[in-house]
Design an enzyme around this catalytic site. Structure first.
Site, short mmCIF file in Angstrom:
data_model
loop_
_atom_site.label_atom_id
_atom_site.label_comp_id
_atom_site.label_asym_id
_atom_site.label_seq_id
_atom_site.Cartn_x
_atom_site.Cartn_y
_atom_site.Cartn_z
N SER A 89 0.96 -1.05 0.07
CA SER A 89 -0.06 -0.15 -0.10
C SER A 89 0.85 1.37 0.16
CB SER A 89 -1.03 -0.16 1.31
OG SER A 89 -1.56 1.21 1.64
N TYR B 265 -1.48 -1.04 10.49
CA TYR B 265 -1.61 -1.30 9.20
C TYR B 265 -0.47 -0.84 8.06
CZ TYR B 265 -3.52 -1.20 4.28
OH TYR B 265 -4.03 -1.37 3.18
N1 NDP Z 1 -8.94 -1.04 -1.28
C1 NDP Z 1 -7.90 -0.21 -1.36
O1 NDP Z 1 -7.85 1.09 -1.38
C2 NDP Z 1 -6.58 -0.73 -0.88
C3 NDP Z 1 -6.28 -1.97 -0.64
N2 NDP Z 1 -4.92 -2.42 -0.24
C4 NDP Z 1 -4.72 -3.69 -0.02
O2 NDP Z 1 -5.39 -4.74 -0.89
C5 NDP Z 1 -5.70 -5.90 -0.37
C6 NDP Z 1 -7.01 -6.11 -0.59
O3 NDP Z 1 -7.90 -5.21 -0.24
P1 NDP Z 1 -9.37 -4.92 -0.22
O4 NDP Z 1 -9.65 -5.73 -1.56
O5 NDP Z 1 -9.60 -3.68 -0.31
O6 NDP Z 1 -10.01 -5.59 0.86
P2 NDP Z 1 -11.55 -6.42 1.12
O7 NDP Z 1 -11.77 -6.29 2.41
O8 NDP Z 1 -12.41 -5.90 0.07
O9 NDP Z 1 -11.19 -8.02 0.94
C7 NDP Z 1 -10.21 -8.62 1.57
C8 NDP Z 1 -10.02 -10.20 1.02
O10 NDP Z 1 -9.23 -10.71 1.85
C9 NDP Z 1 -9.72 -11.73 2.72
N3 NDP Z 1 -9.34 -12.09 3.93
C10 NDP Z 1 -9.36 -11.30 4.78
N4 NDP Z 1 -8.79 -11.77 6.01
C11 NDP Z 1 -8.52 -13.08 5.70
C12 NDP Z 1 -8.15 -14.40 6.63
N5 NDP Z 1 -7.82 -14.34 7.71
N6 NDP Z 1 -7.93 -15.47 5.67
C13 NDP Z 1 -8.22 -15.24 4.40
N7 NDP Z 1 -8.84 -14.51 3.67
C14 NDP Z 1 -8.96 -13.25 4.39
C15 NDP Z 1 -11.31 -11.55 2.64
O11 NDP Z 1 -12.14 -12.86 2.44
P3 NDP Z 1 -12.74 -13.31 3.94
O12 NDP Z 1 -13.25 -12.21 4.70
O13 NDP Z 1 -13.84 -14.31 3.17
O14 NDP Z 1 -11.63 -14.24 4.16
C16 NDP Z 1 -11.57 -10.69 1.09
O15 NDP Z 1 -11.60 -11.82 0.07
C17 NDP Z 1 -5.31 -5.58 1.14
O16 NDP Z 1 -3.97 -6.34 1.39
C18 NDP Z 1 -5.38 -4.29 1.43
O17 NDP Z 1 -4.45 -3.87 2.54
C19 NDP Z 1 -3.99 -1.57 -0.52
C20 NDP Z 1 -4.36 -0.03 -0.77
C21 NDP Z 1 -5.57 0.39 -1.00
C1 LIG Z 2 -4.69 3.31 1.08
C2 LIG Z 2 -4.68 2.41 2.36
O1 LIG Z 2 -3.96 1.33 1.97
C3 LIG Z 2 -6.14 2.00 2.50
O2 LIG Z 2 -6.97 3.12 3.13
C4 LIG Z 2 -7.80 2.66 4.18
O3 LIG Z 2 -8.54 3.39 4.45
C5 LIG Z 2 -7.78 1.36 4.40
O4 LIG Z 2 -7.87 1.01 5.75
C6 LIG Z 2 -6.03 1.01 3.93
O5 LIG Z 2 -5.44 1.77 5.02
#
Ligand code: NDP
Ligand SMILES: C[C@H](O)[C@@H]1OC(=O)[C@H](O)[C@@H]1O
Length: 257
Positions: A147, A160
């Site tokens: 991120s 985070y």
């Molecule tokens: N959205 C954004 O703006 C940004 C996101 N990111 C990163 O991108 C990645 C995805 O984010 P995003 O798609 O927004 O998140 P979401 O919450 O939309 O999706 C997260 C996914 O991870 C899975 N997950 C969470 N915990 C577990 C666990 N313990 N075991 C297995 N699977 C797990 C969830 O499935 P389930 O709960 O069913 O297990 C889900 O499929 C993350 O690493 C986030 O930090 C980075 C920067 C910006």
């Molecule tokens: C940009 C970050 O990865 C993203 O912004 C949010 O609010 C999420 O919690 C992650 O920190």
């Protein structure tokens, strides 16, 4: 001929957190490029929905319901993929979560949950799949979803941010150790993309105004704009890139004043 292939036909990919959001987009995008994709998350219904989209593209999937914070479940999931597909060519460490506590309010449980979900899970999958890639003549590609929070200070939580910074450093050290086996290890650093993780924040007009004020492209990202860089790093086109973090951020991390 100078244009290498961006296709992934015949490749086998593992995507963690493939049930929704960025993970679903990446899993579908890898399939659109020709890969078969193993989908990992805890919620089976979400995984089945991702799988049905991929099946319409003609690619195969494996659904592995697992908690990525638990070593045993990581090992069982990887063993199942290897048992079915033998090769694993691409690992996308995407699963992640956040609890946006201010530093003085972070509890030990919050610390552990965020660390285990975002960082430890990525390392465990890298270890378990790195062992397989090491023995493959074609090596493999590992892409960690970090991120911008791993590079610049954000107001979304110190724990985070620490996990995402650690992922960037882990990427460099694994790239150094495993390059000899033909394994490329890179990271992607997204800024805001609309997913279930961020939907509430991005529904707040004042918050979005603050985001756009530090984003040169003056908009949040669209999920296909993350898929392109990941397919690039997974394909022949990215064959000489390793140890790097590509910020997909609308220019936000260059922000100075
Ligand atoms: N959205 C954004 O703006 C940004 C996101 N990111 C990163 O991108 C990645 C995805 O984010 P995003 O798609 O927004 O998140 P979401 O919450 O939309 O999706 C997260 C996914 O991870 C899975 N997950 C969470 N915990 C577990 C666990 N313990 N075991 C297995 N699977 C797990 C969830 O499935 P389930 O709960 O069913 O297990 C889900 O499929 C993350 O690493 C986030 O930090 C980075 C920067 C910006
Ligand atoms: C940009 C970050 O990865 C993203 O912004 C949010 O609010 C999420 O919690 C992650 O920190």
């Amino acid at each position: 001929m100078f244009l290498p292939s961006f296709r992934l036909d015949g490749k086998r990919a593992v995507v963690t957190g493939a049930g929704r959001g960025i993970g679903r987009a990446l899993a579908v995008g890898l399939a659109e490029a020709g890969a078969d994709v193993a989908l990992i998350a805890r919620t089976r219904e979400d995984l089945e929905e991702t799988a049905s989209i991929i099946h319409e593209l003609g690619s195969r999937t494996l659904i592995l319901q697992a908690d990525v914070t638990k070593r045993k479940e990581v090992q069982q999931a990887v063993a199942q993929v290897q048992g079915e597909w033998k090769n694993i060519d691409i690992l996308i460490n995407n699963a992640g979560m956040n609890i946006r506590s201010k530093a003085l309010e972070v509890t030990d449980e919050e610390w552990q949950t965020i660390m285990d979900t975002n960082l430890k899970s990525a390392f465990m999958f890298a270890q378990e799949i790195g062992k397989i890639m090491k023995e493959q003549p074609t090596g493999g590609r590992i892409i960690n979803i970090s991120s911008v929070a791993g590079h610049v200070a954000l107001r979304t939580g110190v724990v985070y941010a620490s996990t995402k910074a650690a992922m960037i450093q882990m990427t460099k050290v694994l790239a150094m150790e495993w390059g000899q086996y033909g394994i490329n290890v890179n990271s992607i650093g997204p800024w805001y993309f609309k997913t279930p993780l961020t939907a509430k924040l991005l529904a707040d007009e004042d918050y979005v105004r603050d985001i756009l004020a530090v984003t040169p492209l003056k908009r949040v990202g669209e999920l296909p704009e993350l898929v392109g860089p990941v397919v690039f790093l997974s394909s022949e086109a990215g064959s000489y890139v390793s140890g790097q973090t590509l910020f997909v951020d609308g220019g936000m991390t260059i922000h100075g004043f």
